[in-house]
Write a protein that holds these residues in place. Structure first.
Motif, mmCIF file in Angstrom:
data_model
loop_
_atom_site.group_PDB
_atom_site.id
_atom_site.type_symbol
_atom_site.label_atom_id
_atom_site.label_comp_id
_atom_site.label_asym_id
_atom_site.label_seq_id
_atom_site.Cartn_x
_atom_site.Cartn_y
_atom_site.Cartn_z
ATOM 1 N N THR A 141 -9.781 3.745 -4.103
ATOM 2 C CA THR A 141 -8.411 3.380 -3.702
ATOM 3 C C THR A 141 -8.298 3.115 -2.203
ATOM 4 O OG1 THR A 141 -7.788 5.710 -3.429
ATOM 5 C CG2 THR A 141 -7.394 4.687 -5.594
ATOM 6 N N ILE A 197 -0.673 2.794 5.092
ATOM 7 C CA ILE A 197 -1.526 2.006 5.978
ATOM 8 C C ILE A 197 -1.840 2.864 7.193
ATOM 9 C CG2 ILE A 197 -1.653 0.031 7.536
ATOM 10 C CD1 ILE A 197 -0.157 -1.620 5.530
ATOM 11 N N ALA A 255 3.825 -1.098 3.440
ATOM 12 C CA ALA A 255 3.391 0.259 3.129
ATOM 13 C C ALA A 255 4.598 1.178 3.044
ATOM 14 C CB ALA A 255 2.425 0.768 4.192
ATOM 15 N N LYS A 272 -3.431 4.890 -2.661
ATOM 16 C CA LYS A 272 -3.833 3.539 -2.295
ATOM 17 C C LYS A 272 -3.613 3.361 -0.797
ATOM 18 C CE LYS A 272 -3.104 -1.333 -3.494
ATOM 19 N NZ LYS A 272 -2.271 -2.287 -4.263
ATOM 20 N N LEU A 323 -4.883 1.469 3.014
ATOM 21 C CA LEU A 323 -5.589 0.443 3.783
ATOM 22 C C LEU A 323 -5.739 0.927 5.218
ATOM 23 C CD1 LEU A 323 -6.735 -2.416 4.321
ATOM 24 C CD2 LEU A 323 -4.367 -3.167 4.726
ATOM 25 N N GLN A 375 0.844 -1.184 0.000
ATOM 26 C CA GLN A 375 0.000 0.000 0.000
ATOM 27 C C GLN A 375 0.888 1.246 0.000
ATOM 28 O OE1 GLN A 375 -3.489 -0.194 0.204
ATOM 29 N NE2 GLN A 375 -3.342 -2.429 0.146
#
Length: 302
Positions: free
Chosen positions: A75, A10, A105, A31, A33, A7
């Motif tokens: 995303t 994060i 990440a 992107k 998470l 990612q």
């Protein structure tokens, strides 16, 4: 162990600060998470205040609305899990979760909050956030001008008594033991009609979190419907410290003006960084952190 793709960011902690940061990053096309274990510190608090458009709303409802809005951005993704380890690697960071998953990440954001440490007084934890509260700006309006107890001592007690005088003129201070106030402070409290009681509090008598009375060590019961108190706290996650992030004397993560901790690439937002614990301030903190992380990623790509 299942491997996951890398990612850009994060976010550990998916409450108000974490989701606010996620939205800022998602709107920048990053992107991201969000990993959250679903244990916010305000679980018992029935209503949230001082947040425009959501005043009086249940905290969980605000969080649910926020998550649904965040997940509209393609995303952004969300995982209900607990991060149990974090380490720096050559190209960023690697995380492992309680479910056995592994993530990488470029940047980390800790929006993990703090956990309140309850005093050893029977009934206190059951009332915390309901009828035993920490902040008049968050909950004072609803109990204004009622007979109110304050459980505190020292400088904290004196400062809170001054602040609370705006909300009630019927305040009683319980120091729960030897008074740690100067003679001048005690005189000031007396002049403002605030009794100081040093008899230890043995129990908070309550029903479903609603305060009924304070039972003192001498057997006396003093009747109140509400009480203010400040409790000690600890960082909800020890992962920032394990990575080497600096924590100050008050117990908060130290940030620079770009919302980064003392470890490059590791950021923080929300209650784990400041004593200003309100939903609105957590949201603002998250937005600023998201903008800062996006700016860092952008500049690093040039």
């Amino acid at each position: 162990m299942e491997k996951e793709s890398t990612q850009e960011v994060i976010i550990i902690g998916g409450s108000y600060a974490g989701l606010s940061a996620a939205m800022a990053l998602g709107r920048a096309g990053r992107k991201v998470l969000v990993i959250d274990s679903g244990k916010p510190c305000n679980t018992q608090t029935p209503h949230s205040h001082n947040f425009l458009t959501q005043d009086g709303q249940e905290p969980a409802t605000i969080a649910a609305i926020a998550l649904s809005e965040v997940l509209k951005y393609p995303t952004l993704s969300h995982l209900n899990d607990l991060v149990i380890s974090a380490r720096r690697i050559a190209d960023g960071f690697e995380l492992k979760t309680a479910s056995g998953r592994s993530f990488k990440a470029l940047k980390l954001l800790f929006a993990t909050g703090v956990k309140d440490l309850m005093p050893a007084i029977k009934g206190f934890s059951e009332c915390w956030g309901i009828s035993v509260i920490h902040c008049p700006y968050c909950h004072g309006y609803e109990i204004a001008q009622q007979k109110t107890a304050l459980l505190a001592n020292g400088e904290t007690a004196f400062h809170m008594a001054q602040v609370l005088s705006q909300w009630t003129k019927d305040l009683v201070l319980y120091t729960n033991g030897q008074v740690q106030l100067s003679e001048e402070q005690q005189q000031q409290l007396h002049l403002h009609g605030i009794p100081v009681i040093d008899t230890p509090v043995q129990e908070i008598q309550q029903e479903d979190g609603q305060l009924k009375s304070l039972l003192l060590a001498d057997g006396q019961a003093h009747f109140f419907k509400a009480m203010y108190s400040r409790v000690s706290f600890a960082q909800h996650s020890d992962l920032p410290e394990s990575l080497g992030c600096t924590i100050n004397e008050q117990g908060y993560l130290v940030l620079d003006d770009k919302k980064q901790t003392s470890i490059p690439g590791v950021y923080a937002a929300g209650d784990n960084t400041t004593m200003a614990r309100t939903v609105s301030m957590a949201v603002a903190s998250g937005t600023l952190s998201g903008v800062a992380i996006n700016s860092a990623l952008t500049l690093e790509s040039w």
